[in-house]
Design an enzyme around this catalytic site. Sequence first.
Site, PDB file in Angstrom:
ATOM      1  N   GLU A 124       0.847  -1.196   0.000  1.00  0.00           N
ATOM      2  CA  GLU A 124       0.000   0.000   0.000  1.00  0.00           C
ATOM      3  C   GLU A 124       0.879   1.241   0.000  1.00  0.00           C
ATOM      4  O   GLU A 124       1.786   1.372   0.821  1.00  0.00           O
ATOM      5  CB  GLU A 124      -0.911  -0.017   1.231  1.00  0.00           C
ATOM      6  CG  GLU A 124      -1.565   1.304   1.600  1.00  0.00           C
ATOM      7  CD  GLU A 124      -2.392   1.908   0.478  1.00  0.00           C
ATOM      8  OE1 GLU A 124      -2.407   3.146   0.375  1.00  0.00           O
ATOM      9  OE2 GLU A 124      -3.020   1.158  -0.314  1.00  0.00           O
ATOM     10  N   TYR A 162     -28.297  10.058   1.351  1.00  0.00           N
ATOM     11  CA  TYR A 162     -28.751   8.871   2.081  1.00  0.00           C
ATOM     12  C   TYR A 162     -28.016   8.793   3.414  1.00  0.00           C
ATOM     13  O   TYR A 162     -26.933   9.363   3.587  1.00  0.00           O
ATOM     14  CB  TYR A 162     -28.539   7.594   1.264  1.00  0.00           C
ATOM     15  CG  TYR A 162     -27.152   7.395   0.691  1.00  0.00           C
ATOM     16  CD1 TYR A 162     -26.111   6.879   1.465  1.00  0.00           C
ATOM     17  CD2 TYR A 162     -26.892   7.703  -0.645  1.00  0.00           C
ATOM     18  CE1 TYR A 162     -24.850   6.677   0.922  1.00  0.00           C
ATOM     19  CE2 TYR A 162     -25.637   7.505  -1.189  1.00  0.00           C
ATOM     20  CZ  TYR A 162     -24.618   6.991  -0.410  1.00  0.00           C
ATOM     21  OH  TYR A 162     -23.379   6.796  -0.946  1.00  0.00           O
TER      22      TYR A 162
END
Length: 386
Positions: free
Chosen positions: A31, A209
């Site tokens: 990463e 939402y």
Amino acid sequence: MANTLIAGGGIGGLAAALSIAREGNRVTVLERGDRFAELGAGIQLAPNAFRALDLLGVGDRVRDRAVFIDELRFMDGTTGRRVAGLPLTGAYRERFGNPYAVVARGDLYQPLLDACRADGRIELLPGHTVTGYTQSAAKVVVDGFEADYLIGADGIRSAVRAQLVGDGRPRVSGHTIYRSVIPMDRVPAELRWNVVTLWAGPKWHFVHYPIGGGRFLNLAATRDDGAAREVAGEPVARDRVRKEFPGLSDTAAALLELGDEWRTWVLCDRDPVDTWTDGRVALLGDAAHPMLQYAAQGACTALEDAVVLGRVFPDLDTYAALRRERTAKATLTARRLGEHLYHPAGQAARDRNTMLAALSETDLHDHVAWLHAFDLAERIPSDAVR
């Protein structure tokens, strides 16, 4: 037992690590960030995502963090009238076997990360930027690391894809999105709907939402403004966001007004390609098929990729053959939705409203079935499973 390197520790990369490790292999995830973390706000998870998460062993942990939505609601953003709604309870859950949910991205990412950390076959290495690879008949080498295979899960600007496909920069869509997350206690009680609501206007739309177990409201407002420059996560003034959405109906405008600490992106994707593999190297998720947000399937299809990859590993060519057609269709569908469903104006918008309003609940479920009902086990030929 194979040793595999994964470039990228996002949702797709961690899901791939789990899937490959669960088949008895060792995995190292590289990463580029200094820690494993998922940035971003809300994300929608259709039943096909939960099917994949269950097969990865983390479905229940994601469900514990999710908000299960009752409806996908389509509103005319200028008149404020309800056009149509796709119910997500009852017949929907019975047909597709899983719920439709929304989560904060971290609430999807953390269960994947926890599962990777708990698996002794997976090594997580932050601070390692993958810039390319070399390979021989016996191994692949990535910035000093050697392994049997490499999976490029390093996103839309993937260095692995740059070498493997060589198709340059992403395609800039010309759509600018503004995102904000606010505490739900700032939202009037009568507007705290347990739905994904989309307000469609001429060359713009606004979606909101609940996320975080209902503690926050995710706001995402998009303009089809012809933007030509890549932008990712830049802060933007609240006044600018308000001015970008003229003509919003009263309720939508009131919700947009609540947003603060806005950030903006210019949406990008890539054309589908047939080349996903190069010897011992394969692409996955956004590195293979980055798509616009309009089908809400980016993360869902990356999770599917991961499960299919693990089931047929190390046959990378079979994996690619099983995934190319479906993800290409999702990518092109997302583009068409942005053009023909979310942003029409004038008579085209009125025609769209008439068409949507005429659809029954069954009709609406039929339209999404090819995506939401996808059964991974049925789509993988038995002779392809290793």
